[in-house]
Design a protein around this motif. Structure first.
Motif, mmCIF file in Angstrom:
data_model
loop_
_atom_site.group_PDB
_atom_site.id
_atom_site.type_symbol
_atom_site.label_atom_id
_atom_site.label_comp_id
_atom_site.label_asym_id
_atom_site.label_seq_id
_atom_site.Cartn_x
_atom_site.Cartn_y
_atom_site.Cartn_z
ATOM 1 N N PHE A 117 -24.141 -25.423 4.227
ATOM 2 C CA PHE A 117 -24.643 -26.547 3.435
ATOM 3 C C PHE A 117 -24.366 -26.339 1.950
ATOM 4 N N THR A 118 -24.458 -25.113 1.490
ATOM 5 C CA THR A 118 -24.137 -24.830 0.094
ATOM 6 C C THR A 118 -22.692 -25.209 -0.210
ATOM 7 N N ARG A 119 -21.783 -24.894 0.717
ATOM 8 C CA ARG A 119 -20.375 -25.287 0.530
ATOM 9 C C ARG A 119 -20.237 -26.804 0.524
ATOM 10 N N PHE A 120 -20.989 -27.474 1.404
ATOM 11 C CA PHE A 120 -20.956 -28.939 1.423
ATOM 12 C C PHE A 120 -21.382 -29.504 0.068
ATOM 13 N N VAL A 121 -22.454 -28.942 -0.489
ATOM 14 C CA VAL A 121 -22.943 -29.414 -1.791
ATOM 15 C C VAL A 121 -21.912 -29.116 -2.877
ATOM 16 N N GLU A 122 -21.330 -27.926 -2.836
ATOM 17 C CA GLU A 122 -20.369 -27.519 -3.861
ATOM 18 C C GLU A 122 -19.102 -28.359 -3.840
ATOM 19 N N THR A 123 -18.779 -28.951 -2.697
ATOM 20 C CA THR A 123 -17.560 -29.767 -2.586
ATOM 21 C C THR A 123 -17.868 -31.259 -2.513
ATOM 22 N N SER A 124 -19.132 -31.636 -2.630
ATOM 23 C CA SER A 124 -19.501 -33.053 -2.551
ATOM 24 C C SER A 124 -18.946 -33.801 -3.762
ATOM 25 N N THR A 125 -18.666 -35.067 -3.554
ATOM 26 C CA THR A 125 -18.105 -35.895 -4.632
ATOM 27 C C THR A 125 -18.908 -37.168 -4.881
ATOM 28 N N GLU A 127 -22.531 -38.022 -2.972
ATOM 29 C CA GLU A 127 -23.983 -38.068 -2.742
ATOM 30 C C GLU A 127 -24.464 -36.823 -2.004
ATOM 31 N N VAL A 128 -25.630 -36.366 -2.394
ATOM 32 C CA VAL A 128 -26.373 -35.336 -1.663
ATOM 33 C C VAL A 128 -27.790 -35.869 -1.472
ATOM 34 N N THR A 129 -28.251 -35.876 -0.222
ATOM 35 C CA THR A 129 -29.599 -36.377 0.067
ATOM 36 C C THR A 129 -30.315 -35.378 0.975
ATOM 37 N N ILE A 130 -31.569 -35.095 0.641
ATOM 38 C CA ILE A 130 -32.372 -34.180 1.454
ATOM 39 C C ILE A 130 -33.689 -34.871 1.800
ATOM 40 N N LEU A 131 -34.010 -34.866 3.079
ATOM 41 C CA LEU A 131 -35.295 -35.376 3.561
ATOM 42 C C LEU A 131 -36.030 -34.217 4.224
ATOM 43 N N GLN A 132 -37.180 -33.863 3.678
ATOM 44 C CA GLN A 132 -37.980 -32.775 4.224
ATOM 45 C C GLN A 132 -39.456 -33.043 3.913
ATOM 46 N N THR A 133 -40.335 -32.306 4.580
ATOM 47 C CA THR A 133 -41.721 -32.280 4.121
ATOM 48 C C THR A 133 -41.739 -31.480 2.810
ATOM 49 N N TRP A 134 -41.176 -30.288 2.862
ATOM 50 C CA TRP A 134 -40.819 -29.530 1.661
ATOM 51 C C TRP A 134 -39.582 -28.715 2.026
ATOM 52 N N ILE A 135 -38.936 -28.144 1.022
ATOM 53 C CA ILE A 135 -37.654 -27.461 1.248
ATOM 54 C C ILE A 135 -37.854 -25.963 1.056
ATOM 55 N N PRO A 136 -38.101 -25.223 2.136
ATOM 56 C CA PRO A 136 -38.382 -23.783 2.003
ATOM 57 C C PRO A 136 -37.237 -22.992 1.370
ATOM 58 N N ASN A 137 -36.007 -23.453 1.571
ATOM 59 C CA ASN A 137 -34.848 -22.700 1.077
ATOM 60 C C ASN A 137 -34.192 -23.362 -0.125
ATOM 61 N N LEU A 138 -34.965 -24.135 -0.891
ATOM 62 C CA LEU A 138 -34.396 -24.864 -2.023
ATOM 63 C C LEU A 138 -33.749 -23.917 -3.032
ATOM 64 N N HIS A 139 -34.334 -22.764 -3.245
ATOM 65 C CA HIS A 139 -33.788 -21.819 -4.228
ATOM 66 C C HIS A 139 -32.391 -21.329 -3.848
ATOM 67 N N ARG A 140 -32.039 -21.456 -2.564
ATOM 68 C CA ARG A 140 -30.729 -20.980 -2.113
ATOM 69 C C ARG A 140 -29.584 -21.831 -2.659
ATOM 70 N N PHE A 141 -29.826 -23.120 -2.821
ATOM 71 C CA PHE A 141 -28.762 -23.994 -3.314
ATOM 72 C C PHE A 141 -29.200 -24.784 -4.546
ATOM 73 N N GLU A 142 -30.195 -24.258 -5.245
ATOM 74 C CA GLU A 142 -30.651 -24.875 -6.497
ATOM 75 C C GLU A 142 -29.505 -24.978 -7.500
ATOM 76 N N GLU A 143 -28.742 -23.914 -7.666
ATOM 77 C CA GLU A 143 -27.634 -23.914 -8.627
ATOM 78 C C GLU A 143 -26.542 -24.895 -8.212
ATOM 79 N N ALA A 144 -26.258 -24.961 -6.886
ATOM 80 C CA ALA A 144 -25.225 -25.884 -6.406
ATOM 81 C C ALA A 144 -25.621 -27.333 -6.675
ATOM 82 N N LEU A 145 -26.905 -27.655 -6.523
ATOM 83 C CA LEU A 145 -27.382 -29.004 -6.815
ATOM 84 C C LEU A 145 -27.230 -29.327 -8.297
ATOM 85 N N GLU A 146 -27.572 -28.371 -9.133
ATOM 86 C CA GLU A 146 -27.458 -28.590 -10.576
ATOM 87 C C GLU A 146 -26.014 -28.861 -10.990
#
Length: 291
Positions: A117-125, A127-146
């Protein structure tokens, strides 16, 4: 040179060589060769060998011509096959078969594939959309989202459960068996931690790009957890006693597939009922959102 002309030239040359060899043999029988080349035994032997080989080739010439014809036919056939294959869009056919038989599902992962998923975010052009109650692993791809928001101008949308929603308490009960009581952390606190991380990302993004990072909270019972990057989806269920990221993940490729459309419909529905969170002051903003 055409095969017909080459055939006639080769046949004439071989006939000439065979005739010359026979003439040498006759000259040798009558002693004429010795008069022309005394002591020339070696040339005689050489001429005899060449004459024999030439006669053999002359007899096999028709067969060799058949081989030439076969080679030419194979070359034409190969060209025809390549021409027909070039007309086929193999990737398109594979996608159509995948959509028809599997609804767009590529594979099922045992748990959330963070690196993928991190690779997907890093190569997205787009849209990125996340639906969760909360995101336990958000810190894993926080930088990629930024980087997606700031560098590539990607629209990032995040849907989280309202921390004060009655559903948060229900989910808290469902997860009781996997949470360590010593951590003193519940669903409400987990949602707020995600909002805090997203607020930090928002502040790090340049002012002109902050509008591309949107967060909403909803007060509803979600049916699935979704991580989407462009046309790639990772979908899982909310099971009792298990985090969604630890459940099996269905990987879907294509928003126009059967599964892709259903998941996208769920995303759009929850987004429409969610309340916007102002990440400049998310605590005050969340408190003003009516349940």
């Amino acid at each position: 040179m055409g095969s017909g002309i080459r055939y006639r030239v080769e046949r004439a040359a071989l006939a000439l060589m065979a005739t010359a060899g026979i003439a040498v043999l006759i000259a040798d029988l009558f002693g004429w060769l010795d008069k022309l080349a005394p002591g020339g035994a070696l040339p005689k032997i050489t001429l005899l060998i060449l004459s024999t080989v030439t006669l053999f080739l002359l007899m096999e010439l028709d067969r060799l011509r058949v081989l030439d014809d076969v080679t030419a036919q194979l070359s034409r056939l190969d060209a025809d096959v390549n021409t027909q294959l070039s007309k086929l869009d193999i990737d398109r056919i594979a996608r159509e078969l995948q959509q028809e038989h599997y609804g767009g599902v590529l594979q099922v992962h045992r748990r959330f594939p963070e690196e993928m998923f991190t690779r997907f975010v890093e190569t997205s052009t787009r849209e990125v959309t996340i639906l969760q109650t909360w995101i336990p692993n958000l810190h894993r791809f926080e930088e990629a989202l930024e980087k997606a928001v700031a560098d590539r101008r990607v629209q990032v949308r995040v849907l989280l459960l309202h921390p004060s929603s009655p559903v948060a308490r229900l989910r808290d009960e469902a997860l009781r068996t996997v949470r360590d009581p010593a951590l003193e952390q519940d669903v409400k606190a987990s949602v707020e931690r995600c909002l805090s991380i997203l607020g930090s990302v928002f502040r790090r993004v340049p002012e002109e790009g902050r509008a591309r990072l949107q967060v909403r909270v909803y007060n509803s019972l979600p049916s699935v957890a979704v991580y989407k990057a462009d046309e790639h989806y990772l979908v899982s269920s909310f099971l009792h006693g298990q985090l969604a990221i630890d459940s099996t993940q269905i990987e879907i490729d294509g928003g126009d597939t059967v599964m892709g459309r259903e998941v996208q419909r769920e995303l759009d529905t929850l987004w429409s009922i969610g309340g916007d969170v102002d990440l400049r002051n998310w605590r005050t903003s969340v408190d003003t959102i009516r349940l």
